[in-house]
Design an enzyme around this catalytic site. Structure first.
Site, PDB file in Angstrom:
ATOM      1  N   ILE A 218     -15.314 -20.701  -0.867  1.00 46.15           N
ATOM      2  CA  ILE A 218     -15.595 -20.646  -2.309  1.00 46.15           C
ATOM      3  C   ILE A 218     -17.092 -20.403  -2.486  1.00 46.15           C
ATOM      4  O   ILE A 218     -17.901 -21.211  -2.020  1.00 46.15           O
ATOM      5  CB  ILE A 218     -15.248 -21.977  -3.029  1.00 46.15           C
ATOM      6  CG1 ILE A 218     -13.852 -22.471  -2.649  1.00 46.15           C
ATOM      7  CG2 ILE A 218     -15.354 -21.816  -4.546  1.00 46.15           C
ATOM      8  CD1 ILE A 218     -13.591 -23.901  -3.087  1.00 46.15           C
ATOM      9  N   HIS A 219     -17.448 -19.313  -3.148  1.00 50.33           N
ATOM     10  CA  HIS A 219     -18.881 -19.107  -3.383  1.00 50.33           C
ATOM     11  C   HIS A 219     -19.199 -18.330  -4.656  1.00 50.33           C
ATOM     12  O   HIS A 219     -20.329 -18.362  -5.127  1.00 50.33           O
ATOM     13  CB  HIS A 219     -19.513 -18.376  -2.187  1.00 50.33           C
ATOM     14  CG  HIS A 219     -19.253 -16.901  -2.189  1.00 50.33           C
ATOM     15  ND1 HIS A 219     -18.098 -16.365  -1.693  1.00 50.33           N
ATOM     16  CD2 HIS A 219     -19.997 -15.866  -2.642  1.00 50.33           C
ATOM     17  CE1 HIS A 219     -18.134 -15.046  -1.826  1.00 50.33           C
ATOM     18  NE2 HIS A 219     -19.274 -14.722  -2.393  1.00 50.33           N
ATOM     19  N   ARG A 220     -18.222 -17.634  -5.249  1.00 46.64           N
ATOM     20  CA  ARG A 220     -18.529 -16.784  -6.390  1.00 46.64           C
ATOM     21  C   ARG A 220     -18.883 -17.612  -7.618  1.00 46.64           C
ATOM     22  O   ARG A 220     -18.264 -18.632  -7.903  1.00 46.64           O
ATOM     23  CB  ARG A 220     -17.361 -15.856  -6.714  1.00 46.64           C
ATOM     24  CG  ARG A 220     -17.251 -14.690  -5.749  1.00 46.64           C
ATOM     25  CD  ARG A 220     -16.324 -13.618  -6.274  1.00 46.64           C
ATOM     26  NE  ARG A 220     -16.237 -12.536  -5.304  1.00 46.64           N
ATOM     27  CZ  ARG A 220     -17.049 -11.498  -5.272  1.00 46.64           C
ATOM     28  NH1 ARG A 220     -18.019 -11.388  -6.161  1.00 46.64           N
ATOM     29  NH2 ARG A 220     -16.899 -10.551  -4.357  1.00 46.64           N
ATOM     30  N   ALA A 221     -19.851 -17.112  -8.368  1.00 46.73           N
ATOM     31  CA  ALA A 221     -20.335 -17.821  -9.553  1.00 46.73           C
ATOM     32  C   ALA A 221     -19.228 -18.051 -10.573  1.00 46.73           C
ATOM     33  O   ALA A 221     -19.219 -19.064 -11.280  1.00 46.73           O
ATOM     34  CB  ALA A 221     -21.487 -17.051 -10.191  1.00 46.73           C
ATOM     35  N   ASP A 292     -12.476 -16.585  -2.406  1.00 42.53           N
ATOM     36  CA  ASP A 292     -12.922 -15.739  -3.515  1.00 42.53           C
ATOM     37  C   ASP A 292     -13.889 -14.666  -3.016  1.00 42.53           C
ATOM     38  O   ASP A 292     -14.546 -13.992  -3.806  1.00 42.53           O
ATOM     39  CB  ASP A 292     -13.548 -16.569  -4.645  1.00 42.53           C
ATOM     40  CG  ASP A 292     -14.771 -17.363  -4.212  1.00 42.53           C
ATOM     41  OD1 ASP A 292     -15.257 -17.173  -3.071  1.00 42.53           O
ATOM     42  OD2 ASP A 292     -15.258 -18.188  -5.021  1.00 42.53           O
TER      43      ASP A 292
END
Length: 373
Positions: A218-221, A292
């Protein structure tokens, strides 16, 4: 003699650039009468302490000739500073071609600097579209395509996207040359899977979960900056992990947000971010992937694993169309249902969606044909 300046700034771009650099070396060996020089510029967009001498040596990645240390800051500030520094380098180096990858701020800065100086731009991973203009990556990739001369696409769908936007296949007469060369990340997966060895730390983690687990990232803004979405995703991962372990390499920024809002990670096996070799091991060993990340969606396919994408859209639509990938957004029920169904699926991964593993060779061959003809 031909000179290429390669602009990179994020860790995945180093892996992609390594594929093309190897292809460039092989071409030079086969054609000793053709002198080709590559100058690598690292903008520093994503600073990573793992970008050490050992990292470059193990992955056989050429070291950058320039490191601009431009990481951090707002998009406009970062891109503007990169643009100014890259322009200075291009004026000094006077390349025949500028090569850019993907959709980062480094990508658009490199392309803009080059085109302003009338230097042809080659864009690797051209034609990808999420059709979500709220994503900075979408803006970067569209603008980069528009000002590039070579448009190297990873899939037929990417070619169709460009043609639908009015791009036409023409030889290098100030127009566009569109080529479906395949995906350089597939080249990389084939090359590195035979030499990758897991770290001792990861080996211990795999023993703890008895080599049976789901891999999550998980990393997307759009997920980390929306507490409703983030909590739904974590809640679903927690639920899945009660039946099968979930390993989550957690980016420091995401970890800080989770701690800030006191989101509990009781059952999930949280580990520090991993290097490319460890990621390959995780992909090879896991039961499936929840992510993501754009790149991880493809890598799941490369390693024959079902993927659940924690986004509302994807650039890799062919994965969805063939059933390898399921879009669930941040919907708790959809995530659980997709994981349940993926565990029972029998997928045929023999279909070659991203070329034959020779994308790097095709890119170099096409550039050389024009520049050194």
């Amino acid at each position: 003699m031909m000179k290429i300046v390669t602009i990179i700034g994020a860790r995945p771009q180093f892996v992609k650039a390594a594929v093309v650099s190897r292809a460039l070396d092989f071409f030079a060996e086969r054609h000793r009468n053709k002198q080709i020089n590559e100058v690598i510029v690292h903008t520093g967009q994503h600073y990573d302490t793992n970008m050490s001498d050992i990292f470059f040596a193990e992955m056989q990645i050429p070291k950058p000739h320039y490191n601009l240390h431009m990481g951090g800051g707002y998009h406009g500030v970062m891109t503007g500073q990169m643009l100014a520094k890259i322009e200075e380098i291009l004026l000094e180096e006077k390349p025949d071609v500028v090569l850019v990858y993907g959709d980062t701020n480094s990508t658009i800065a490199g392309a803009l600097a080059a085109v302003k100086l009338h230097i042809p731009v080659a864009h690797v991973e051209s034609g990808l579209r999420s059709f979500n203009m709220r994503m900075p990556e979408e803006v970067n990739r569209i603008l980069t395509d528009r000002i590039s001369s070579w448009l190297f696409c990873p899939t037929k769908k990417a070619v169709n996207n460009l043609q639908g936007e009015g791009f036409m296949r023409k030889e290098m007469t100030g127009k566009y040359l569109i080529e479906n060369v395949g995906d350089v990340m597939y080249d990389a997966a084939l090359f590195y899977k035979d030499i990758a060895q897991p770290s001792e730390t990861l080996s211990n983690v795999l023993k703890e979960v008895n080599y049976k687990f789901y891999l999550a990232t998980i990393h997307r803004a759009e997920n980390t900056d929306d507490m409703v979405r983030l909590k739904n995703i974590i809640k679903a991962l927690e639920c899945i992990s009660r039946n099968i372990p979930v390993i989550l390499p957690l980016h420091p920024r995401t970890r800080n947000i989770i701690q800030q809002y006191n989101i509990q990670l009781d059952n999930i096996k949280v580990i520090d971010p991993v290097g490319y070799f460890d990621m390959i091991t995780l992909l090879e060993q896991c039961q499936g992937v929840l992510t993501d990340s754009g790149g991880v969606q493809k890598e799941a396919y490369f390693f024959c694993k079902p993927c659940i994408t924690l986004r509302d859209e994807t650039e890799w639509v062919e994965l969805v169309e063939h059933g390898y990938n399921v879009l669930v957004g941040a919907d708790y029920d959809k995530i659980l249902q997709a994981q349940k169904e993926s565990s029972a699926k029998q997928l045929d991964f023999s279909i070659k969606l991203y070329g034959d593993g020779t994308a790097g060779d095709k890119i170099i061959q096409k550039i050389v044909e024009v520049v050194l003809k």
